[in-house]
Design a protein around this motif. Structure first.
Motif, PDB file in Angstrom:
ATOM      1  N   ARG A  51       2.421  -0.592  -5.914  1.00  0.00           N
ATOM      2  CA  ARG A  51       1.529  -1.458  -6.688  1.00  0.00           C
ATOM      3  C   ARG A  51       2.280  -2.569  -7.427  1.00  0.00           C
ATOM      4  O   ARG A  51       1.732  -3.235  -8.290  1.00  0.00           O
ATOM      5  N   VAL A  73       0.880  -1.173   0.000  1.00  0.00           N
ATOM      6  CA  VAL A  73       0.000   0.000   0.000  1.00  0.00           C
ATOM      7  C   VAL A  73       0.916   1.220   0.000  1.00  0.00           C
ATOM      8  O   VAL A  73       2.113   1.112   0.228  1.00  0.00           O
ATOM      9  N   CYS A  74       0.299   2.392  -0.249  1.00  0.00           N
ATOM     10  CA  CYS A  74       1.092   3.620  -0.194  1.00  0.00           C
ATOM     11  C   CYS A  74       0.587   4.471   0.963  1.00  0.00           C
ATOM     12  O   CYS A  74      -0.615   4.576   1.177  1.00  0.00           O
ATOM     13  N   ALA A  75       1.520   5.045   1.731  1.00  0.00           N
ATOM     14  CA  ALA A  75       1.124   5.911   2.842  1.00  0.00           C
ATOM     15  C   ALA A  75       1.772   7.276   2.665  1.00  0.00           C
ATOM     16  O   ALA A  75       2.836   7.402   2.047  1.00  0.00           O
ATOM     17  N   LEU A  76       1.108   8.285   3.198  1.00  0.00           N
ATOM     18  CA  LEU A  76       1.689   9.620   3.184  1.00  0.00           C
ATOM     19  C   LEU A  76       2.313   9.865   4.553  1.00  0.00           C
ATOM     20  O   LEU A  76       1.613   9.872   5.560  1.00  0.00           O
ATOM     21  N   GLN A 114       5.634  10.125  -0.089  1.00  0.00           N
ATOM     22  CA  GLN A 114       4.890   8.918  -0.421  1.00  0.00           C
ATOM     23  C   GLN A 114       5.754   7.692  -0.107  1.00  0.00           C
ATOM     24  O   GLN A 114       6.822   7.516  -0.687  1.00  0.00           O
ATOM     25  N   TYR A 154       4.711   7.620  -9.165  1.00  0.00           N
ATOM     26  CA  TYR A 154       4.622   7.153  -7.773  1.00  0.00           C
ATOM     27  C   TYR A 154       3.817   5.864  -7.726  1.00  0.00           C
ATOM     28  O   TYR A 154       2.602   5.897  -7.539  1.00  0.00           O
ATOM     29  N   VAL A 155       4.461   4.733  -7.930  1.00  0.00           N
ATOM     30  CA  VAL A 155       3.726   3.488  -8.159  1.00  0.00           C
ATOM     31  C   VAL A 155       4.319   2.249  -7.502  1.00  0.00           C
ATOM     32  O   VAL A 155       3.715   1.180  -7.608  1.00  0.00           O
ATOM     33  N   ASN A 157       7.789   5.400  -2.596  1.00  0.00           N
ATOM     34  CA  ASN A 157       6.796   4.970  -3.579  1.00  0.00           C
ATOM     35  C   ASN A 157       7.191   5.404  -4.982  1.00  0.00           C
ATOM     36  O   ASN A 157       6.629   4.956  -5.971  1.00  0.00           O
TER      37      ASN A 157
END
Ligand code: SRM
Ligand SMILES: Cc1cc2nc3c(=O)[nH]c(=O)nc-3n(C[C@H](O)[C@H](O)[C@H](O)COP(=O)(O)OP(=O)(O)OC[C@H]3O[C@@H](n4cnc5c(N)ncnc54)[C@H](O)[C@@H]3O)c2cc1C
Ligand code: SF4
Ligand code: FES
Lengths: 115, 847
Positions: free
Chosen positions: A62, A27-30, A35, A58-59, A50
């Motif tokens: 995934r 998952v991505c978090a701030l 990121q 910014y991937v 990320n």
């Protein structure tokens, strides 16, 4: 070999429960306006930037996770370069690496360290 | 012992190669290496310079590993030009005022583009094509230009024309000679090439001599030619040949050629034994070599000579070339112009396919001397080997020009027939023996290992097919079965995994890994096994046990784009759509500000959806009755149709209805690769069924079924497998065909490749599918029936499950989209910015 010096963590930010991440995905978090891609492999967690330096998107959260000769890694979903989840080094191009972040699970909650 | 000083002037491709050779030889123990580099950066890959326009950065193009020079104590003066050589006191001085004593000098100053002395040649808007700075300047000017002209129709000129065309300019090539590429190809070839290139939209003007470049407001406006005609343009690139940079050599009194170039001997020594010259500045036997491979050879020779005199020698180099210019194959090799006394030519010009092939043979026809290939240069590697190794030709050399006829035996000179000394990779001068020895001695089994160990194939890449053939032949000879393991985690091929999963009823990746694998998997085995599980059990791809297996496209049920947003393609079966459904698509696209385009597959692509928008978009689409189009999956894509007998005056069957029925039958079916179909209503074939994995063409009596075709990277026509079928039989055959493909193909192998590798090819396939020679047809049909019954639209399932939707938030811990996304307006829609536009005002952050 590159030396990774781990800066002292000044504060831990709670992100989400571990169960929020499907095993073997990311998952991505701030965190602190950055990121951060957080991956769960079994019950272990890893955190790297990320941002994918190859596609400039910014991937990385995934990508598909897995291992190469035992090294946990993620493959960028865009052009498929692999990144070492422990050191952030790109396994397909020694000259490239992404930042790694301190990360831990406390009381079932994932926390990322702010340095 | 004190070290001696060796100064290398010029840090281009060849200068760098020379330094690399010295490092590899350990010569840094005896020499202080000092180099002057006039350009503002260390050596980069000039051969792939055009890649700069495709987004490659200076860093990507760099040839020098970071810190290489530092770690080897090489002193480099970047951005500093060596200006004089004082041969009496042996001192070199530079433009920045550095002066260095030398024991030896290597000149690697390269060449400069020749700009003919035309009136107005220095006007703003004129360029040359040699350095990264040149390209930066071109690219800035191109943004305010509509038309671009290249002066010079040689190799480089055409490459440059391609760049202009890719930048969206109306592109012209002006050539002084009566044909394109006058140095490499003959008249007939030049014309074929011209036709091919014009067909691609580049205008070619031959026999044109430019007399003046006229400006308007200080910038290029038009060109005037000797014949009185004129051509309007906004920019001009000169590509009229190169001239060696021999000024510094001239000034210090070294011998230079009449038409320039620093004269060198076999050891690459100039008239001063302490000074060598290599690369494009060197003149050997009155010849300048304008390619990188000979330059690299010279670098090796000079390095050898400086370390151990009497070694290697430079004795000229092969100027054979094979290139893809504007997408057209062009190759010229050996004595292409039949200059050898008594030589004869065999040529085929095929205006239908736009190809020209010429062989030059010796008087008796027993040896190949050279040739030219245009439009299709696939035979280049083999033919060049025949020339270089003087291999005796078969009785009918013309057969070499013919593709193998159906059923007949093809004449091929396989790698086995080459002598050990055959040079396989000309960029890096690697012989057959070196490659074979490396394979044997180090037990290499894959092509990347061969490349790494021998360097073969790491330059232009042209020799890779030959190297691969060698590897296969070696492995076969050694009795080693070519490894078919899918990856390091499973010692099985895809077929083997497929049958393990089926026979042991394995339902998840973890179960398979536990029982038959090791480690934790990777981006190769996970999607492949995810796809097999789907082909076998048709479970929802995003169930937690399957979610982590999917490539991002399957994981988010959409195609990822270069900036991390996605495209949405709803299924439009057979390409038929009602006006109301069209309106829904239009409304969705408008409301989410998606770039909208008609695809090549008769449907509509909505591009630029953020991950968080996907569920909202699909909720609207599903509500209106749309389903996933699986444009993201290795699955059925589209079944194209034509209007058929319903409307068309020639149609003999209702192709549209059949296409829809077929698309609905196989929608969502996952396979080793994507597969496509089409149905045409008569032999005019407007649906292009013969370019599909399976295609159907109506006849008076029923349907003809074609299989194993594709467009794409290597187009192949589908082949007729059965004729005049009724619909039931047709569908039965397709069921069997697809399931047999799913069972037996390799990962990411499309039907055409699958059949090409199959022993017995189409005949065997007929046996299995029509005559049930393996006795598996009932099974195959049952498997397909299960798939058809269990189909469910993945998007419908997804939007109904709030837990699944969580995954579509960009951030797990806060709301809001990816803040880095940007959009630029173009032709009334939006698109992602190109890199150079990111900082410009017209780029806006996505709402
Ligand atoms: C959108 C579309 C281009 C268009 O604007 O028209 C397209 C877009 C892409 N094609 Fe295509 N192809 C599209 C029609 C085609 C066609 C034409 C056709 O289907 O009639 C072909 C040649 C025919 C064929 O496949 O035999 C085609 C041959 C390919 C190939 C080469 C396949 C091969 O076997 O050589 C790839 C690469 C691959 O699949 O590995 C590819 C891959 C792609 C990908 C998925 C590349 C990627 O991974 O991002 C592109 C996805 C864009 C997106 O997100 O939507 N696309 N692509 C077309 C979508 C059709 C549709 O409605 O689904
Ligand atoms: C667009 C393009 C495409 C090409 N494509 C191909 C191809 O497909 N195949 C192929 O084989 N070849 C190709 N070439 C040719 C190939 O790039 C050259 O053969 C090769 O670069 C020659 O290497 P070099 O080191 O001799 O010269 P260069 O690479 O030009 O290097 C010479 C360097 O020396 C510097 N220099 C000159 N004088 C001084 C001085 N006094 N002091 C300090 N520095 C100095 C120059 O600034 C330059 O950086 C292409 C060239 C171009 C421009
Ligand atoms: S041809 Fe297909 S894959 Fe290539 S850029 Fe166009 S859409 Fe993408
Ligand atoms: S011939 Fe260019 S890489 Fe081998």
């Amino acid at each position: 070999m590159t030396q990774t010096t781990i800066p002292a963590v000044s504060q831990w930010q709670t992100i989400c429960p571990l169960t929020r991440i499907i095993p073997n995905t990311g998952v991505c978090a701030l965190v602190n306006n950055e990121q951060v891609a957080i991956f769960r492999i079994g019950n272990e967690v890893f955190a790297i930037a990320n941002y994918d330096p190859f596609s400039k998107a910014y991937v990385l959260s995934r990508g598909i996770v897995g291992d190469r000769q035992g090294i946990p890694k993620v493959a960028s979903p865009i052009y498929k370069q692999n990144f070492n989840l422990i050191t952030g080094e790109c396994l397909d191009d020694e000259s490239v690496s992404v930042p790694v972040f301190p990360v831990r699970v406390i009381d079932g909650q994932i926390q990322v360290g702010i340095t | 012992m004190t070290k001696k000083n060796l100064v290398v002037i010029g840090n281009g491709m060849v200068g760098h190669k020379f330094l690399q050779c010295m490092i590899d030889k350990g010569a840094t123990a005896d020499w202080n290496l000092i180099t002057f580099c006039e350009e503002p950066r260390v050596a980069y890959d000039r051969v792939n310079l055009s890649g700069f326009f495709l987004g490659k950065t200076a860093d990507d193009l760099s040839l020098v590993e970071p810190d290489l020079y530092k770690n080897n104590n090489i002193q480099i003066h970047i951005g500093d030009r060596a200006s004089t050589i004082d041969r009496t006191s042996k001192i070199i001085t530079s433009a920045n005022g550095v002066s260095v004593n030398y024991d030896k000098v290597v000149l690697a100053t390269g060449s400069y583009p020749f700009v003919p002395p035309i009136k107005g040649k220095d006007t703003d808007g004129t360029f040359v094509y040699r350095t990264i700075e040149d390209l930066e300047a071109m690219s800035a000017h191109a943004k305010k230009s509509k038309i671009g002209v290249v002066i010079g129709g040689g190799l480089l000129g055409l490459e440059c024309a391609n760049a202009l065309k890719n930048m969206g300019l109306e592109t012209h090539v002006v050539e002084f000679a009566p044909r394109l590429m006058p140095v490499q190809i003959d008249d007939v070839g030049g014309h074929v090439l011209k036709d091919q290139i014009e067909a691609l939209g580049v205008k070619v003007h031959v026999n044109k001599s430019t007399t003046e470049i006229v400006n308007e407001n200080g910038t290029v406006h038009k060109m005037v030619f000797a014949d009185g005609s004129e051509l309007q343009t906004d920019m001009i690139v000169f590509s009229a040949g190169i001239r060696p940079r021999d000024d510094i050599a001239r000034d210090c009194g070294l011998v230079v050629g009449d038409r320039g170039g620093i004269v060198v001997n076999e050891a690459c020594q100039t008239s001063d034994p302490d000074i060598h010259a290599i690369g494009e500045c060197a003149l050997y036997e009155n010849r300048i070599y304008g390619l990188v491979a000979p330059g690299y050879t010279m670098a090796t020779v000079a390095a050898d000579h400086l370390c151990e005199p009497e070694s290697n020698q430079f004795t000229g180099a092969d100027m054979s070339t094979k290139l893809k210019l504007l997408g057209v194959d062009v190759a010229s090799f050996g004595d292409a112009f039949a200059k050898t006394p008594g030589s004869k030519e065999i040529a085929i010009k095929d205006s239908v396919n736009g190809t020209y092939k010429k062989l030059v043979v010796n008087e008796s026809g027993s040896l190949l001397l050279g040739g030219i290939l245009i439009g299709d240069a696939s035979a280049y590697g083999n033919l060049l080997q025949l020339v270089q190794n003087a291999i005796v030709l078969p009785p009918h050399p013309e057969d070499l020009l013919m593709p193998p006829r159906e059923g007949g035996l093809s004449f091929s000179m396989g790698v086995e027939s080459l002598p050990d000394t055959a040079q396989i990779c000309s960029c890096n001068n690697v012989t057959k023996a070196q490659i074979c020895n490396a394979i044997q001695d180090q037990g290499l089994t894959d092509i990347s290992a061969v490349k790494k160990c021998t360097n073969a194939g790491t330059g232009c890449g042209g020799c890779v097919p030959l190297v691969t053939d060698l590897l296969k032949a070696e492995l076969k000879a050694a009795g080693i079965e070519v490894k078919k393991d899918i990856c390091e985690h499973f010692a099985f091929s895809r077929q083997e995994l497929y049958s393990l999963i089926r026979t042991h009823q394995i339902k998840t990746f973890d179960e398979l890994l536990d029982r038959h694998g090791s480690g934790s998997g990777c981006e190769i085995c996970k999607p492949a096994i995810g796809s097999i599980l789907a082909s076998a059990w048709n479970d929802y791809v995003l169930t937690p046990t399957h979610a982590g297996l999917q490539d991002t496209n399957d994981a988010f049920l959409a195609n990822i784009q270069k900036d991390g947003t996605y495209s949405v393609i709803p299924r439009i079966p057979g390409g038929e759509i009602t006006p109301n459904m069209l309106i829904v698509i239009g409304e969705v696209a408008r409301d989410f500000n998606l770039y909208t385009k008609i695809t090549g597959g008769q449907r509509i692509d909505l591009l630029g959806a953020r991950v968080d928008q996907l569920p909202l978009i699909w909720a609207r689409l599903v509500n209106a009755g749309f389903e996933s189009g699986h444009a993201y999956g290795k699955a059925l894509r589209t079944v194209k149709s034509c209007v058929g007998s319903t409307w068309c005056r020639f149609g003999v069957q209702d192709s549209t209805s059949l296409a829809i029925e077929i698309e609905l039958r196989y929608r969502g079916l996952r396979a080793p690769h994507k597969f496509k179909s089409a149905v045409s209503g008569c032999t005019r074939e407007c649906a292009e069924a013969q370019s599909k994995d399976f295609g159907i063409i109506a006849t008076e009596k029923g349907w003809n079924l074609y299989v194993c075709g594709n467009g794409g990277i290597r187009p192949q026509h589908a082949q007729l497998i059965a004729e005049d079928l009724n619909k039931e039989t047709l569908i039965q055959y397709i069921d069997r065909f697809l399931m047999f493909y799913i069972r037996t193909a390799n990962r990411l192998e499309r039907t055409a490749t699958w059949m090409n590798k199959m022993e017995g090819g189409l005949d065997y396939l007929k046996q299995v599918i029509i005559h049930d020679s393996l006795g598996i047809c009932a099974e195959l049909e049952a498997e397909m029936a299960y798939q058809v019954q269990t189909y469910a639209c993945e998007w419908k399932t997804t939007i109904a499950d709030p837990e699944k939707l969580q995954r579509f938030n960009h951030f797990v811990n806060v709301d809001g989209p990816d803040p880095s996304l940007m959009r630029v307006e173009e032709r009334g829609q939006v698109r992602p910015p190109f890199d150079h536009e990111r900082s410009e005002e017209r780029s806006v952050v996505m709402p």
